[in-house]
Scaffold this motif. Structure first.
Motif, mmCIF file in Angstrom:
data_model
loop_
_atom_site.group_PDB
_atom_site.id
_atom_site.type_symbol
_atom_site.label_atom_id
_atom_site.label_comp_id
_atom_site.label_asym_id
_atom_site.label_seq_id
_atom_site.Cartn_x
_atom_site.Cartn_y
_atom_site.Cartn_z
ATOM 1 N N UNK A 256 0.910 -1.061 0.101
ATOM 2 C CA UNK A 256 -0.045 -0.265 0.214
ATOM 3 C C UNK A 256 0.482 1.809 -0.285
ATOM 4 N N UNK A 257 2.025 0.846 0.707
ATOM 5 C CA UNK A 257 2.705 2.928 0.891
ATOM 6 C C UNK A 257 3.352 2.561 -0.587
ATOM 7 N N UNK A 258 3.986 1.797 -1.538
ATOM 8 C CA UNK A 258 4.476 2.227 -2.821
ATOM 9 C C UNK A 258 3.276 2.215 -3.637
ATOM 10 N N UNK A 259 2.000 2.409 -3.215
ATOM 11 C CA UNK A 259 0.994 2.215 -4.505
ATOM 12 C C UNK A 259 0.344 3.770 -3.974
ATOM 13 N N UNK A 260 0.211 3.948 -2.718
ATOM 14 C CA UNK A 260 -0.082 5.332 -2.679
ATOM 15 C C UNK A 260 1.192 6.256 -3.243
ATOM 16 N N UNK A 261 2.167 5.813 -3.015
ATOM 17 C CA UNK A 261 3.516 7.343 -3.855
ATOM 18 C C UNK A 261 2.883 6.996 -4.969
ATOM 19 N N UNK A 262 3.054 5.700 -6.180
ATOM 20 C CA UNK A 262 2.149 5.981 -7.298
ATOM 21 C C UNK A 262 1.348 6.043 -7.810
ATOM 22 N N UNK A 263 -0.225 6.420 -6.990
ATOM 23 C CA UNK A 263 -0.904 6.607 -7.099
ATOM 24 C C UNK A 263 -1.198 8.017 -6.748
ATOM 25 N N UNK A 264 0.243 9.335 -6.434
ATOM 26 C CA UNK A 264 -0.149 10.736 -6.324
ATOM 27 C C UNK A 264 0.354 11.157 -7.082
ATOM 28 N N UNK A 265 1.336 10.134 -7.411
ATOM 29 C CA UNK A 265 2.636 10.469 -9.362
ATOM 30 C C UNK A 265 1.743 10.348 -10.413
ATOM 31 N N UNK A 266 0.347 9.418 -9.993
ATOM 32 C CA UNK A 266 -0.446 9.901 -11.470
ATOM 33 C C UNK A 266 0.495 8.722 -12.546
ATOM 34 N N UNK A 267 1.119 8.179 -12.291
ATOM 35 C CA UNK A 267 1.624 7.630 -12.880
ATOM 36 C C UNK A 267 0.974 6.014 -13.338
ATOM 37 N N UNK A 268 1.342 6.185 -14.624
ATOM 38 C CA UNK A 268 -0.117 4.330 -15.309
ATOM 39 C C UNK A 268 1.383 3.525 -14.977
ATOM 40 N N UNK A 269 2.575 3.486 -15.616
ATOM 41 C CA UNK A 269 3.281 1.508 -15.262
ATOM 42 C C UNK A 269 5.058 2.724 -14.920
ATOM 43 N N UNK A 270 5.197 2.188 -14.087
ATOM 44 C CA UNK A 270 6.562 2.696 -13.789
ATOM 45 C C UNK A 270 7.876 1.812 -13.874
ATOM 46 N N UNK A 271 8.830 2.201 -14.885
ATOM 47 C CA UNK A 271 10.308 1.510 -14.926
ATOM 48 C C UNK A 271 10.724 2.419 -14.375
#
Length: 563
Positions: A256-271
């Motif tokens: 959830x912690x990483x999911x939250x950071x990704x959520x706030x970044x508004x990125x769809x997929x991270x490399x």
């Protein structure tokens, strides 16, 4: 910029691999340059497999570490998971503590305060353990040189298990187990793991004792991938496998912690690049601006809504970090000019009010202007504390060892280190460091280098080549994105500067009668004159994909241009 074309590999090896894999000789050349010479090498490179991870018990002292943890669980002892305050340390603490809590309740975590305690194992942390009835401390991403601290803990009947990846000194701490693949007497097959990677090997061994397979441990690989990316370790061997599958976890079912950071970044997929520039700085910001505990809280939070609140706080810390970084960098650059130190072989600067949490970033920023080994000092209690960063090819840790008589303590690796010294020793150290580097650094290392894999024509840049190069990912040290040079290209008249400060360069490049390509050069705005008026020039670049309005096209990421 110094352009260095990599030597061509042996033609026989390239031809053999090209025929074996039925691939273009250019791709075969890129693979051989990365040490991939056989079908089996290529299989492991292109198809990373969790089955290729090494047996954790091959690491020296792993059996002792597992035995001591099992004894602690059996006896109902209190276990403290202790780690450094940077990304590698906080992810490692989150990983090991969250795993242990699935099998045993008496587990707590401890991250030292960057300002009150400094780097690594602290007496304050040991006292905290003693006050709370802890009899076993598992130290992650630190401790390999903490001889006095481990002895102090032993007096209080507290055992240590050390999981580190930094270079050991001549004497190891008297711990129950010292897990460090860089130990000279450790014959583990891969010695480039990060601290979180060593922590993962520990839970892999603990899991094996419980009949768990690597598939059971997959959910922990998001943390390992973040640590690998942030700590700039080679993306080879086990790190490549762990990063590959860790990125899959980040993009499919992250904690959830990483999911939250990704959520706030508004990125769809991270490399891997997104992990380096989006996730890592934010996790780091907690320890830099407030306290590393905030990162561990985020990364171990079970409730997503609460994780979003933690992530939002960390977002603010990161914004503060950016402001401090910018301000201190400007002050440091002014100091260098005021002291007429532009021609030195090193950069060593100090100001008592500089924020200890960002001096490492500032050291990296200064290298962007004055390309040389750099150390940034600030005041820390009764002493000066510093972060060092180096230039490509120069071992700053070795240089510090030559100046050790002036230092209280230091630790780190080839390209990054930390240290403390007494205030009265600053001037002597600064002079000794300058003299050491001046005497040992090859002159060419003081000019930034672009290492070029191959010279190619634009006609060789095809969608098929682009697809194959995508399979070289994840990129990182020892497996950087392939870099090419093409000669006598021209801009078709579209050259323009981009960005609020016009620091970037947008081009549309052609070579002869070949198809043209859009190109972007970050930080190259000042070179627009080289590309203007349709004059021919040489270009160094990586091949990227550009996605716009649902259309995917080849784009060149320009690293430099010249006549």
């Amino acid at each position: 910029m110094r352009w260095t074309l990599q030597p061509s590999p042996e033609p026989e090896k390239v031809q053999s691999l090209s025929q074996t894999l039925n691939i273009d000789p250019l791709v075969a050349r890129l693979l051989v340059q990365r040490g991939i010479e056989t079908y089996e090498d290529a299989r492991k490179f292109f198809r990373p497999s969790l089955d290729d991870l090494h047996n954790p018990y091959l690491m020296k002292d792993m059996d002792k570490a597992v035995l001591r943890i099992e004894k602690a669980i059996e006896n109902g002892e209190n276990i403290l998971v202790f780690g450094d305050y940077d990304v590698d340390g906080t992810t490692a603490v989150s990983l090991v503590s969250s795993y242990l809590k699935t099998i045993y309740p008496n587990v707590a975590t401890y991250i030292p305060d960057r300002y009150a305690e400094g780097y690594g194992i602290s007496y304050t942390g040991i006292d905290y353990a003693d006050d709370n009835g802890v009899s076993l401390i598992i130290a992650l991403d630190c401790g390999i040189k903490s001889i006095d601290h481990v002895a102090y803990a032993k007096e209080k009947n507290i055992d240590f298990i050390i999981c580190d990846h930094h270079r050991p000194g001549d004497i190891l701490p008297d711990a129950v187990a010292v897990l460090d693949p860089k130990r000279t007497d450790c014959h583990y097959p891969y010695d480039e793991l990060c601290g979180c990677g060593v922590g993962f090997k520990l839970i892999q061994a603990l899991g094996a004792e419980r009949g768990q397979t690597i598939d059971d441990l997959l959910p922990y690989l998001d943390l390992v991938a973040v640590a690998i990316a942030a700590d700039i370790v080679p993306i080879t061997g086990e790190n490549r496998i762990l990063a590959h599958f860790g990125l899959q976890v980040i993009n499919s079912f992250p904690r959830n912690g990483i999911k939250a950071l990704v959520y706030l970044s508004k990125k769809q997929k991270l490399d891997i690049t997104d992990v380096v520039f989006i996730l890592a700085p934010r996790i780091n910001a907690a320890g830099r601006i407030r306290h590393g505990n905030h990162a561990v809280e985020l990364l171990t939070e079970a409730d997503f809504d609460q994780a979003v609140l933690y992530a939002s706080e960390i977002e603010k810390y990161n914004a503060d970090r950016k402001e401090l970084d910018k301000q201190i960098t400007m002050e440091a650059l002014a100091q260098i000019e005021e002291n007429n130190e532009q021609e030195h072989f090193t950069t060593v600067v100090f100001k008592d009010s500089w924020h200890k949490g960002v001096i490492g970033i500032v050291a990296s920023r200064l290298i962007e202007t004055y390309y040389r080994p750099t150390i940034v000092f600030t005041e820390s209690g009764e002493k000066y504390a510093a972060s060092a960063r180096s230039v490509s090819g120069f071992d700053v840790y070795d240089a510090l060892e030559h100046c050790a008589e002036h230092l209280e303590q230091f630790g780190g690796h080839k390209y990054a280190a930390g240290m403390t010294l007494k205030k009265e020793n600053y001037a002597a150290f600064k002079n000794a460091f300058e003299q050491c580097v001046r005497a040992t650094i090859p002159q060419e290392l003081l000019t930034p280098e672009i290492r070029i894999d191959a010279e190619i024509d634009f006609s060789e840049i095809t969608p098929k080549l682009t697809r194959i190069l995508k399979q070289f990912e994840p990129f990182g040290p020892m497996n950087m994105a392939p870099v090419f040079v093409s000669r006598n290209v021209t801009d078709t008249g579209y050259a323009k500067k981009l960005g609020n400060d016009e620091s970037h360069l947008k081009l549309f490049l052609k070579q002869g009668n070949s198809e043209g390509f859009g190109a972007i050069g970050f930080g190259l705005g000042k070179k627009i004159d080289v590309a203007s008026e349709k004059k021919p020039f040489d270009v160094v670049f990586c091949i990227d994909e550009n996605q716009w309005n649902g259309t995917v096209s080849v784009q060149l990421r320009v690293k430099d241009i010249g006549n």
